[in-house]
Design a protein around this motif. Structure first.
Motif, mmCIF file in Angstrom:
data_model
loop_
_atom_site.group_PDB
_atom_site.id
_atom_site.type_symbol
_atom_site.label_atom_id
_atom_site.label_comp_id
_atom_site.label_asym_id
_atom_site.label_seq_id
_atom_site.Cartn_x
_atom_site.Cartn_y
_atom_site.Cartn_z
ATOM 1 N N VAL A 296 0.866 -1.180 0.000
ATOM 2 C CA VAL A 296 0.000 0.000 0.000
ATOM 3 C C VAL A 296 0.898 1.223 0.000
ATOM 4 O O VAL A 296 1.749 1.356 0.871
ATOM 5 C CB VAL A 296 -0.904 0.018 1.245
ATOM 6 N N PHE A 297 0.753 2.088 -0.989
ATOM 7 C CA PHE A 297 1.668 3.230 -1.040
ATOM 8 C C PHE A 297 1.023 4.463 -1.655
ATOM 9 O O PHE A 297 -0.040 4.393 -2.265
ATOM 10 C CB PHE A 297 2.962 2.867 -1.771
ATOM 11 N N GLY A 298 1.676 5.589 -1.466
ATOM 12 C CA GLY A 298 1.153 6.843 -1.988
ATOM 13 C C GLY A 298 2.258 7.878 -2.030
ATOM 14 O O GLY A 298 3.385 7.640 -1.590
ATOM 15 N N GLY A 299 1.920 9.045 -2.575
ATOM 16 C CA GLY A 299 2.922 10.090 -2.707
ATOM 17 C C GLY A 299 2.315 11.465 -2.562
ATOM 18 O O GLY A 299 1.603 11.736 -1.592
ATOM 19 N N ASP A 300 2.567 12.310 -3.542
ATOM 20 C CA ASP A 300 2.098 13.688 -3.482
ATOM 21 C C ASP A 300 0.640 13.806 -3.908
ATOM 22 O O ASP A 300 0.044 12.879 -4.431
ATOM 23 C CB ASP A 300 2.956 14.552 -4.409
ATOM 24 N N LEU A 301 0.116 15.024 -3.719
ATOM 25 C CA LEU A 301 -1.180 15.396 -4.280
ATOM 26 C C LEU A 301 -1.081 15.408 -5.802
ATOM 27 O O LEU A 301 0.020 15.353 -6.367
ATOM 28 C CB LEU A 301 -1.573 16.796 -3.817
ATOM 29 N N ASP A 302 -2.229 15.563 -6.453
ATOM 30 C CA ASP A 302 -2.233 15.653 -7.916
ATOM 31 C C ASP A 302 -1.848 17.053 -8.420
ATOM 32 O O ASP A 302 -1.895 17.314 -9.615
ATOM 33 C CB ASP A 302 -3.596 15.249 -8.474
ATOM 34 N N TRP A 303 -1.538 17.952 -7.521
ATOM 35 C CA TRP A 303 -0.977 19.280 -7.834
ATOM 36 C C TRP A 303 -1.950 20.292 -8.410
ATOM 37 O O TRP A 303 -1.539 21.369 -8.811
ATOM 38 C CB TRP A 303 0.237 19.187 -8.767
ATOM 39 N N TYR A 304 -3.217 19.986 -8.529
ATOM 40 C CA TYR A 304 -4.178 21.035 -8.891
ATOM 41 C C TYR A 304 -5.472 20.773 -8.122
ATOM 42 O O TYR A 304 -5.781 19.641 -7.773
ATOM 43 C CB TYR A 304 -4.449 21.064 -10.399
ATOM 44 N N LYS A 305 -6.212 21.850 -7.887
ATOM 45 C CA LYS A 305 -7.444 21.738 -7.118
ATOM 46 C C LYS A 305 -8.457 20.869 -7.841
ATOM 47 O O LYS A 305 -8.633 20.990 -9.049
ATOM 48 C CB LYS A 305 -8.030 23.138 -6.903
ATOM 49 N N LEU A 315 1.048 11.198 -11.763
ATOM 50 C CA LEU A 315 1.379 10.840 -10.385
ATOM 51 C C LEU A 315 1.634 9.343 -10.240
ATOM 52 O O LEU A 315 2.445 8.914 -9.421
ATOM 53 C CB LEU A 315 0.240 11.276 -9.460
ATOM 54 N N VAL A 316 0.928 8.545 -11.062
ATOM 55 C CA VAL A 316 1.161 7.102 -11.028
ATOM 56 C C VAL A 316 2.623 6.830 -11.389
ATOM 57 O O VAL A 316 3.313 6.030 -10.747
ATOM 58 C CB VAL A 316 0.229 6.363 -12.013
ATOM 59 N N GLN A 317 3.104 7.564 -12.384
ATOM 60 C CA GLN A 317 4.500 7.401 -12.806
ATOM 61 C C GLN A 317 5.455 7.860 -11.699
ATOM 62 O O GLN A 317 6.403 7.152 -11.359
ATOM 63 C CB GLN A 317 4.737 8.203 -14.092
ATOM 64 N N ASP A 318 5.183 9.054 -11.141
ATOM 65 C CA ASP A 318 6.060 9.584 -10.078
ATOM 66 C C ASP A 318 6.179 8.586 -8.926
ATOM 67 O O ASP A 318 7.277 8.286 -8.447
ATOM 68 C CB ASP A 318 5.479 10.886 -9.502
ATOM 69 N N VAL A 319 5.022 8.105 -8.469
ATOM 70 C CA VAL A 319 4.992 7.231 -7.300
ATOM 71 C C VAL A 319 5.679 5.895 -7.610
ATOM 72 O O VAL A 319 6.420 5.362 -6.786
ATOM 73 C CB VAL A 319 3.526 7.044 -6.846
ATOM 74 N N SER A 320 5.452 5.385 -8.834
ATOM 75 C CA SER A 320 6.100 4.126 -9.205
ATOM 76 C C SER A 320 7.617 4.284 -9.257
ATOM 77 O O SER A 320 8.362 3.380 -8.867
ATOM 78 C CB SER A 320 5.588 3.646 -10.565
ATOM 79 N N GLU A 321 8.069 5.444 -9.743
ATOM 80 C CA GLU A 321 9.516 5.693 -9.780
ATOM 81 C C GLU A 321 10.094 5.714 -8.369
ATOM 82 O O GLU A 321 11.177 5.172 -8.116
ATOM 83 C CB GLU A 321 9.804 7.014 -10.505
ATOM 84 N N CYS A 322 9.378 6.346 -7.443
ATOM 85 C CA CYS A 322 9.835 6.367 -6.054
ATOM 86 C C CYS A 322 9.900 4.944 -5.502
ATOM 87 O O CYS A 322 10.865 4.567 -4.831
ATOM 88 C CB CYS A 322 8.887 7.187 -5.191
ATOM 89 N N ALA A 323 8.862 4.160 -5.783
ATOM 90 C CA ALA A 323 8.798 2.799 -5.248
ATOM 91 C C ALA A 323 10.012 1.993 -5.705
ATOM 92 O O ALA A 323 10.681 1.342 -4.895
ATOM 93 C CB ALA A 323 7.510 2.111 -5.695
ATOM 94 N N THR A 324 10.304 2.048 -6.994
ATOM 95 C CA THR A 324 11.396 1.213 -7.496
ATOM 96 C C THR A 324 12.758 1.791 -7.137
ATOM 97 O O THR A 324 13.747 1.065 -7.132
ATOM 98 C CB THR A 324 11.294 1.028 -9.018
ATOM 99 N N SER A 325 12.821 3.088 -6.810
ATOM 100 C CA SER A 325 14.128 3.623 -6.450
ATOM 101 C C SER A 325 14.544 3.219 -5.043
ATOM 102 O O SER A 325 15.726 3.068 -4.774
ATOM 103 C CB SER A 325 14.194 5.144 -6.638
ATOM 104 N N ILE A 326 13.590 3.029 -4.120
ATOM 105 C CA ILE A 326 14.010 2.561 -2.789
ATOM 106 C C ILE A 326 13.825 1.056 -2.622
ATOM 107 O O ILE A 326 14.497 0.440 -1.821
ATOM 108 C CB ILE A 326 13.327 3.310 -1.629
#
Lengths: 422, 101
Positions: A296-305, A315-326
């Motif tokens: 179960v994981f998450g990251g930032d907001l979607d950056w717009y209201k 954001l799916v890409q950003d979060v996946s990149e974070c997941a595989t980097s650690i």
């Protein structure tokens, strides 16, 4: 209503599971209540429970526009921690963590609270200094916190990416051992059942569509199931607070609604026994493993209201990149689901539990990312505020006036831009 | 992905842009009363529906634009440059595609 126990599990196992009672009544709305809470999320249900239990009050209703646990109660990553530093927030979240520690017993419902530790990775001496300051501040006020060096971290979590060639090599971690995760649905069901046993009416499929005022107070709520009146009214509808605030004719709020995504992978065998947080160089990422095995994981907001409960793909890409980097071992793992919840992002990243310009209306809002972990204390202090009509010293600054008084509770020091308080 | 029709660059993915916020907020003069500044800096309508909002085309022309967007559906209804003088110049240019009359 029968208490749940090992004996009840045994007995019902022998009788084909046919003798369980409903966990809570499906109440029909009445015309008048002493107290009406709008929003049967975790905060609203906890408020109703503590109003009955701590303050001995009755004749309480909780209104829910959808079904119980269908809003942000079911749209989070279930992390519970109290590593906050600002005065007020510190005592508030630590009180919440203490309530979590006894919640299953208090509610007679297993909320599956697992104190598996919250591990924030550190990547530089400056980050370590900053964490030392924060965690020492926490320890001075009774919370727990530790700094792990690299050897300790490797011993506890051997399979993180410790490569010195990583973009941000890991040098240690700031850890809160008493933090962890809980089962989100169980928290909603447990509070609902416990509140129901105290006589609280939980009314589902009952959307508030209008608010009638008589001068300086609210008289009636127009709902999809008719008029409902209350001597005292509480709003606990984070994400949609501004909508109700406008219905009450109260204008603007220091809140913007943003959406936050969360993700779960296919189930895996036991892989990660902690909550791990990775936040450096503009990234923000947190991951844990559920009892079913999903990551179960998450990251930032979607950056717009946005009020749309659906996430965007960058954001799916950003979060996946974070997941595989650690955790490079997740590289071939499939994503099972992702979802988005709408958050009240406040101007300083801290919530509101306060009185309003209307004498019998109380506000519980502005939970940003922190709503799940906060729900027991949120209900505790909101109930206290409604019952006694004054704020407890712990939430003295969790009000709408703090901005004009210059008492911003800005944990990140990010300034008055709601999307930055992640 | 939201696709934003930038008045300068054409339609691009929203990930090229940076979200500014409510474009109807008017900042008061520097010597205005503190209450006016508190209103402008901290208080928001937070509209659930069509709102005017500012975006910067950060990874494109770097211009600030005003987008009229539905915050419930993400549908974009109109886009114009944030700078009124540039917006006027663009209108004149589009009315006279061959150059100044």
């Amino acid at each position: 209503m029968k208490r749940y126990s090992a004996w009840s599990v045994f007995f019902n196992g022998l009788t084909g599971q046919r003798n369980w009672d409903r966990a809570w009544r499906d109440s029909e709305p009445r015309r008048e209540y002493d107290i009406v809470i709008v929003g049967a999320g975790l905060h609203g249900l906890a408020t109703a429970f503590y109003l009955a239990k701590n303050h001995g009050l009755g004749n309480i209703a909780v209104l829910e526009k959808g079904w119980l646990g269908g809003g942000n109660a079911g749209r989070n990553t279930t992390i519970v921690r109290s590593n906050y530093m600002m005065p007020g927030n510190r005592a508030f979240y630590e009180h919440s963590l203490k309530l979590w520690e006894n919640l299953s017993h208090e509610l007679n419902f297993n909320v599956m609270f697992s104190q598996r530790a919250h591990v924030s990775l550190l990547h530089s001496p400056a980050a370590r200094d900053s964490a030392a300051r924060r965690y020492n501040t926490m320890r001075l006020t009774g919370a727990d916190g530790e700094l792990w060096d690299l050897a300790t971290l490797k011993r506890n979590i051997p399979h993180l990416n410790y490569s010195p060639d990583a973009r941000f090599p890991i040098t240690g971690a700031a850890v809160q051992p008493r933090a962890g995760t809980a089962r989100h649905d169980a928290v909603a069901w447990g509070y609902a059942r416990a509140a129901d046993q105290c006589g609280v009416d939980i009314i589902q499929n009952c959307e508030v569509t209008g608010v009638t005022r008589d001068g300086g107070q609210v008289t009636d709520l127009h709902t999809s199931r008719g008029l409902i009146g209350g001597k005292k009214i509480g709003f606990a509808v984070a994400g949609n607070t501004s909508r109700l605030w406008r219905m009450a004719g109260l204008g603007k709020l220091p809140i913007e609604t943003h959406k936050l995504q969360a993700f779960v992978s296919e189930p895996l065998k036991p892989l990660l026994d902690q909550v791990v947080v990775f936040g450096v160089g503009g990234t923000h990422f947190y991951i844990s493993q559920s009892d079913k095995g999903g990551m179960v994981f998450g990251g930032d907001l979607d950056w717009y209201k946005s009020y749309a409960q659906r996430g965007n793909l960058p954001l799916v890409q950003d979060v996946s990149e974070c997941a595989t980097s650690i955790l490079p071992c997740l590289g071939r793992v499939r994503l099972l689901r992702h979802w988005a919840g709408v958050m009240d992002m406040s101007m300083d990243g801290s919530p509101f539990i306060c009185k309003t310009p209307l004498t019998n209306l109380y506000l519980n809002a502005g939970w940003n990312y922190g709503g799940f972990k906060a729900s027991p204390a949120s209900g505790w202090y909101f109930a206290d505020l409604i019952a006694n009509d004054r704020a407890d010293p712990v939430i003295a600054n969790h009000n709408l006036q703090r901005f004009e008084q210059g008492i911003n509770l800005d944990e990140r020091g990010a300034g008055p831009d709601p999307k930055l308080h992640g | 992905m939201i696709r934003i029709p930038c008045p300068f660059c054409g339609t691009r993915d929203h990930s090229e842009f940076s979200y500014g916020g409510d474009a109807t907020v008017i900042y008061p003069p520097l010597d205005a009363a503190a209450t006016d500044w508190i209103e402008a800096v901290f208080q928001r309508d937070n509209i659930d529906g069509v709102q005017f909002e500012s975006w910067q085309h950060l990874h494109g022309c770097r211009m600030w634009i005003i987008v009229e967007r539905d915050t419930c559906t993400h549908e974009i209804l109109s886009v114009r440059p944030a700078d009124d003088a540039i917006a006027r110049a663009l209108t004149i240019a589009s009315a006279h595609p061959g150059g100044p009359a």
